[in-house]
Design a protein around this motif. Structure first.
Motif, PDB file in Angstrom:
ATOM      1  N   LYS A  61       0.894  -1.170  -0.177  1.00 27.96           N
ATOM      2  CA  LYS A  61       0.116  -0.008   0.086  1.00 27.96           C
ATOM      3  C   LYS A  61       0.732   1.227  -0.236  1.00 27.96           C
ATOM      4  N   SER A  62       2.240   1.175  -0.104  1.00 26.49           N
ATOM      5  CA  SER A  62       2.933   2.276   0.000  1.00 26.49           C
ATOM      6  C   SER A  62       3.046   2.923  -1.582  1.00 26.49           C
ATOM      7  N   ASP A  63       3.606   4.143  -1.534  1.00 29.40           N
ATOM      8  CA  ASP A  63       4.078   4.848  -2.795  1.00 29.40           C
ATOM      9  C   ASP A  63       5.160   3.993  -3.449  1.00 29.40           C
ATOM     10  N   ILE A  64       4.910   3.933  -4.871  1.00 29.79           N
ATOM     11  CA  ILE A  64       6.043   3.292  -5.400  1.00 29.79           C
ATOM     12  C   ILE A  64       7.105   4.155  -5.678  1.00 29.79           C
ATOM     13  N   LYS A  65       8.406   3.810  -5.425  1.00 27.00           N
ATOM     14  CA  LYS A  65       9.374   4.458  -5.199  1.00 27.00           C
ATOM     15  C   LYS A  65      10.445   3.679  -5.937  1.00 27.00           C
ATOM     16  N   PRO A  66      10.900   3.875  -7.332  1.00 26.11           N
ATOM     17  CA  PRO A  66      11.873   3.095  -7.689  1.00 26.11           C
ATOM     18  C   PRO A  66      13.182   3.579  -7.164  1.00 26.11           C
ATOM     19  N   LEU A  67      14.344   2.576  -7.091  1.00 25.84           N
ATOM     20  CA  LEU A  67      15.648   2.945  -6.841  1.00 25.84           C
ATOM     21  C   LEU A  67      15.915   3.325  -5.457  1.00 25.84           C
ATOM     22  N   GLU A  68      14.982   4.338  -4.840  1.00 27.59           N
ATOM     23  CA  GLU A  68      15.332   5.160  -3.673  1.00 27.59           C
ATOM     24  C   GLU A  68      15.468   4.295  -2.282  1.00 27.59           C
ATOM     25  N   TYR A  69      14.976   3.034  -1.959  1.00 34.53           N
ATOM     26  CA  TYR A  69      14.839   2.435  -0.867  1.00 34.53           C
ATOM     27  C   TYR A  69      15.336   0.984  -1.098  1.00 34.53           C
ATOM     28  N   GLU A  70      15.555   0.553  -2.290  1.00 35.62           N
ATOM     29  CA  GLU A  70      16.409  -0.882  -2.070  1.00 35.62           C
ATOM     30  C   GLU A  70      17.486  -0.771  -1.239  1.00 35.62           C
ATOM     31  N   ASN A  71      18.258   0.217  -0.824  1.00 38.52           N
ATOM     32  CA  ASN A  71      19.532   0.171  -0.148  1.00 38.52           C
ATOM     33  C   ASN A  71      19.225  -0.406   1.459  1.00 38.52           C
ATOM     34  N   THR A  72      17.702  -0.182   1.928  1.00 39.92           N
ATOM     35  CA  THR A  72      17.459  -0.496   3.171  1.00 39.92           C
ATOM     36  C   THR A  72      16.362  -1.817   3.058  1.00 39.92           C
ATOM     37  N   ASP A  73      15.598  -1.728   2.038  1.00 44.91           N
ATOM     38  CA  ASP A  73      14.220  -2.648   2.080  1.00 44.91           C
ATOM     39  C   ASP A  73      14.952  -4.112   1.810  1.00 44.91           C
ATOM     40  N   VAL A  74      15.724  -4.240   0.802  1.00 41.94           N
ATOM     41  CA  VAL A  74      16.198  -5.546   0.505  1.00 41.94           C
ATOM     42  C   VAL A  74      17.059  -6.315   1.544  1.00 41.94           C
ATOM     43  N   TYR A  75      17.644  -5.176   2.336  1.00 44.07           N
ATOM     44  CA  TYR A  75      18.355  -5.985   3.551  1.00 44.07           C
ATOM     45  C   TYR A  75      17.319  -6.460   4.550  1.00 44.07           C
ATOM     46  N   GLU A  76      16.412  -5.752   4.880  1.00 45.78           N
ATOM     47  CA  GLU A  76      15.218  -6.067   5.809  1.00 45.78           C
ATOM     48  C   GLU A  76      14.604  -7.168   5.279  1.00 45.78           C
ATOM     49  N   VAL A  77      14.402  -7.599   3.972  1.00 43.63           N
ATOM     50  CA  VAL A  77      13.827  -8.757   3.400  1.00 43.63           C
ATOM     51  C   VAL A  77      14.719  -9.946   3.788  1.00 43.63           C
ATOM     52  N   ILE A  78      16.117  -9.744   3.471  1.00 41.53           N
ATOM     53  CA  ILE A  78      16.848 -10.823   3.682  1.00 41.53           C
ATOM     54  C   ILE A  78      16.750 -11.156   5.295  1.00 41.53           C
ATOM     55  N   ASP A  79      16.681 -10.116   6.044  1.00 41.68           N
ATOM     56  CA  ASP A  79      16.607 -10.456   7.607  1.00 41.68           C
ATOM     57  C   ASP A  79      15.292 -11.252   8.003  1.00 41.68           C
ATOM     58  N   TRP A  80      14.294 -11.022   7.124  1.00 32.00           N
ATOM     59  CA  TRP A  80      12.933 -11.543   7.372  1.00 32.00           C
ATOM     60  C   TRP A  80      13.126 -13.146   6.965  1.00 32.00           C
ATOM     61  N   ILE A  81      13.711 -13.486   5.833  1.00 31.26           N
ATOM     62  CA  ILE A  81      13.787 -14.584   5.238  1.00 31.26           C
ATOM     63  C   ILE A  81      14.586 -15.604   6.530  1.00 31.26           C
ATOM     64  N   SER A  82      15.694 -15.126   6.737  1.00 32.65           N
ATOM     65  CA  SER A  82      16.621 -15.821   7.750  1.00 32.65           C
ATOM     66  C   SER A  82      15.721 -16.139   8.970  1.00 32.65           C
ATOM     67  N   LYS A  83      14.529 -15.530   9.402  1.00 32.02           N
ATOM     68  CA  LYS A  83      13.989 -15.911  10.574  1.00 32.02           C
ATOM     69  C   LYS A  83      12.683 -16.721  10.220  1.00 32.02           C
ATOM     70  N   GLN A  84      12.526 -17.223   8.969  1.00 30.92           N
ATOM     71  CA  GLN A  84      11.514 -18.186   8.802  1.00 30.92           C
ATOM     72  C   GLN A  84      11.541 -19.517   9.294  1.00 30.92           C
ATOM     73  N   SER A  85      10.703 -20.059   9.650  1.00 33.43           N
ATOM     74  CA  SER A  85      10.739 -21.606   9.996  1.00 33.43           C
ATOM     75  C   SER A  85      11.532 -22.524   9.176  1.00 33.43           C
TER      76      SER A  85
END
Length: 540
Positions: A61-85
């Motif tokens: 539901k967030s605004d579409i922001k190409p390029l600008e937030y991958e430098n933090t968002d992708v790191y957080e996604v990796i963190d989320w994956i690492s914590k899955q069962s």
């Protein structure tokens, strides 16, 4: 995300209840709806396929922001994956173009402990090769912004409206209005495009997106970079490669490059590319074989892919072989250097082996909108019977007396004076075959005022001799047979595919045809040189 934004994630696993924890293969992409097949392939190979779309895409539901937030968002996604069962705390990434950029962006601040390897293919580098190339803004990215931001998935109708985009660039060129009026001509505001134009230098806007200088030093995971000689994003891919090697100590970083374009370097090359028939050895299956051989090697301790016999692995066109070297520098053991000369035979000036006292003049009238300059820089087709001998200054060498392999990126040093404060220039290098055909080897387009420093503009002094050097052309490896000649086209960039630099020294985006009262006059000297890195087997 920690700032409250949302990122939509899709996971793909084999049917059934997993009995062991599994590694994840992540694709971080703005192209929502296009990566499911890749995730399913990962699952079929025994991994968990994960797709994370740029904030604002798919269900976010967030605004579409190409390029600008991958430098933090992708790191957080990796963190989320690492914590899955189901996760064994091992994550690998792959993907091409934008999806190659996201891999590097994830390591901007630090490398997540769970990230074990990346495979960036044809990766764009914002501010380096996209949306501008050597600080020259190209208009192909204008329509891309609508393609990825018009809805939660992709707007194919807008992207494929070629009549709209061709009419826009032709109208802009014909009328001579300023480049920053493109969206006014189009009739629809292009917010992202307007943002690009506010950052013509490689400034903080671009630097915050990907690792910068010493930030590469901390990247200590194995990396496999894949690109092609005719990949539009090759210079982005090689920027990451070169910066990583410059700042990191002995990086475990491999390179695979061959006669591929932006698409086939991510998938599987076909037998021909732009009318050139590939050698059989170049026909490797990148998306189904090489990538997963690499993942099995890194994540499961299996054998290294057989093609990776050294750190730099490249297919030599017209030899049906690959060469393998420990570094880019080791690709070369010789250099063919040619100097521009005013000596002329028929339609060709001469390339000479030594400096000379020549002066070669060229005039470009920016008011003239019935013709264009530098319209043949793009390598399509790769081989043709003729080139436009009226477009630019055309130089030809003597026939080569022995076979040679051109290996690497050609570089040059142009000595010239102009009656303006700036100029966008181009150099194209062809092989003129013994049969009389022109094979497009490589090209360079750049802005003279950024030749010394992409971060700061240094204007030229009108009518004063200056030297402009470049070494950022697209690399290639190809056998050039005995009897061939090298043809070099030196030109000024004036066409409907990119900004027009009128040379006033003002913001190029604000210049218009009113600034074209006096034609540009450029005078090149015989000290100007073009050098082709080569491999000479006699010196091996």
């Amino acid at each position: 995300m920690k700032d409250g934004a949302e990122v939509s994630i899709v996971t793909v696993q084999r049917k059934g209840i997993p009995t062991t924890k599994t590694s994840a293969i992540l694709v971080a992409s703005i192209y929502a709806g296009t990566n499911e097949t890749a995730a399913m392939l990962s699952a079929s190979k025994g991994y968990v396929g994960v797709i994370a779309n740029t904030r604002g895409k798919r269900l976010s539901k967030s605004d579409i922001k190409p390029l600008e937030y991958e430098n933090t968002d992708v790191y957080e996604v990796i963190d989320w994956i690492s914590k899955q069962s189901w996760s064994n705390q091992k994550v690998a990434m792959f993907g091409g173009s934008y999806n190659g950029f996201t891999q590097w962006a994830s390591m901007k601040h630090k490398v997540h402990p769970a990230l074990k390897t990346i495979v960036p293919m044809v990766a764009i580098a914002p501010g380096i090769d996209y949306p501008m190339e050597n600080n020259v803004l190209h208009n192909y990215s204008y329509s891309w912004n609508f393609y990825v931001t018009n809805n939660k998935f992709l707007d194919f109708e807008a992207s494929n409206d070629f009549n709209r985009w061709n009419t826009l660039k032709n109208t802009w060129y014909k009328t001579g209005v300023a480049y920053n009026k493109l969206d006014s001509l189009d009739g629809q505001e292009n917010t992202l495009w307007n943002t690009y134009m506010q950052h013509p230098s490689y400034d903080e806007y671009w630097k915050k997106m990907i690792p910068y200088k010493e930030e590469f030093a901390k990247i200590d995971i194995p990396i496999l970079t894949i690109t092609g000689y005719y990949d539009d994003s090759q210079r982005g891919a090689m920027y990451y490669y070169n910066q990583h090697h410059k700042y990191a100590k002995n990086p475990n970083h491999y390179l695979v490059v061959g006669p591929y374009d932006h698409w086939t370097a991510q998938t599987k090359p076909e037998e021909s590319l732009r009318n050139y028939k590939l050698d059989k050895s170049a026909l490797i299956n990148i998306e189904e074989d090489l990538i997963y051989q690499w993942f099995d090697y890194i994540l499961n301790e299996k054998e290294k892919p057989s093609i990776l016999k050294d750190k730099v692995n490249f297919q030599v066109m017209d030899t049906d072989t690959w060469m393998h070297k420990p570094s880019l520098g080791a690709m070369t053991n010789d250099t063919l250097t040619f100097h521009l000369s005013a000596t002329k035979t028929d339609d060709f000036y001469t390339l000479k082996s030594k400096t000379n006292t020549s002066k070669i003049e060229m005039k470009v009238d920016f008011k003239d909108r019935e013709s264009m300059n530098n319209t043949e820089y793009y390598p399509w087709p790769l081989e043709k019977e003729n080139i436009n001998l009226k477009d630019g200054l055309i130089f030809k060498s003597d026939a080569l007396t022995e076979d040679v392999i051109i290996n690497g990126s050609f570089f040059g040093n142009l000595e010239f004076s102009i009656n303006k404060k700036d100029v966008d220039y181009s150099v194209i290098v062809y092989q003129l075959t013994p049969e009389g055909n022109y094979f497009h080897l490589s090209y360079f387009i750049g802005r003279a005022s950024y030749a010394k420093d992409r971060e700061h503009r240094n204007l030229l002094t009108p009518n004063q001799m200056t030297q402009v050097s470049f070494d950022n052309s697209k690399l290639i490896s190809k056998k050039i047979e005995k009897g061939s000649r090298i043809v070099v086209v030196v030109n000024v960039n004036k066409n409907n595919n990119a900004q027009i630099n009128y040379g006033t020294g003002k913001d190029v985006n604000k210049e218009n045809i009113i600034d074209a009262k006096i034609p540009l006059k450029i005078t090149l000297t015989g000290k100007s040189s073009i050098s082709l890195p080569a491999w000479n087997f006699a010196k091996d």
